[in-house]
Design an enzyme around this catalytic site. Structure first.
Site: not given
Length: 216
Positions: A9-12, A15
């Site tokens: 997972r990445t936050s945005t 990324q």
């Protein structure tokens, strides 16, 4: 024997997911593990309401399977919820391997000494809780910095429309608005051309007219 799945997972969306995906795939190659699939989300880790994670958790993983993540914070950044998720997997016989915590990579079922297995399991729980605590603290610190930054921009008049950055520089707007005064373009047409909301356009217009009246 169960199946192996990865999650990253990445936050945005700005990324890149590549690093985490590559790390999981490389780990599996080195261990001779057949990896079925890696599920990914680009969304905040403060809750688990993520579309691909939900599919993996509820529809894919079964007892005997293994979930591989690179770091605790890739799974989640909320300590309590992350620990609850890990307990959910433990209760269902789903193993979680966290690459940043080497002790989670050791298969406890291979240990003949039950006491050694219990000690290692305890160490895993302690380390995971420490990493989860750090992940949440880092998130909260970043959120605090962002809030302070937004407030400073608001104090300087650099933040408009309830938290959205200014759509364009006011000096640029003044140059463009002269076209309206010279009858080259209608106000609504200019608003659409500049990509401004109605509230922003008329706020700039009012500010511009005030400057004209004051002879600025």
């Amino acid at each position: 024997m169960g199946y192996y799945y990865g999650y990253h997972r990445t936050s945005t969306k700005k990324q890149h997911l590549d690093r985490g995906i590559d790390e999981i795939e490389q780990f599996c190659r080195n261990r001779g593990i057949h990896l079925e699939k890696i599920f990914t989300d680009q969304q905040s880790g403060m809750n688990f309401d993520r579309p691909r994670y939900i599919v993996l958790r509820n529809d894919i993983l079964r007892p005997g399977d293994t979930l591989i993540v690179t770091e605790v914070d890739r799974l989640g950044r909320n300590k309590k919820e992350t620990l609850n998720e890990l307990q959910y997997y433990a209760d269902r016989g789903i193993r979680v391997m966290i690459l940043e915590i080497p002790t989670t990579l050791q298969d406890l079922t291979g240990l003949q000494d039950n006491m050694a297995a219990m000690v290692l399991d305890t160490i895993n729980h302690m380390l995971i809780e420490i990493y989860a605590t750090i992940a949440q603290a880092e998130f909260e610190k970043r959120e605090k910095r962002q809030r302070e930054g937004i407030q400073k921009k608001k104090d300087r008049g650099e933040w408009a429309d309830y938290g959205r950055p200014k759509a364009m520089d006011f000096e640029k707007f003044k140059e463009e608005y002269k076209r309206v005064q010279e009858k080259e373009i209608q106000p609504f047409a200019l608003m659409r051309e500049l990509g401004l909301s109605q509230s922003t356009f008329y706020r700039y217009k009012k500010q511009y007219e005030a400057e004209i009246e004051e002879g600025i």
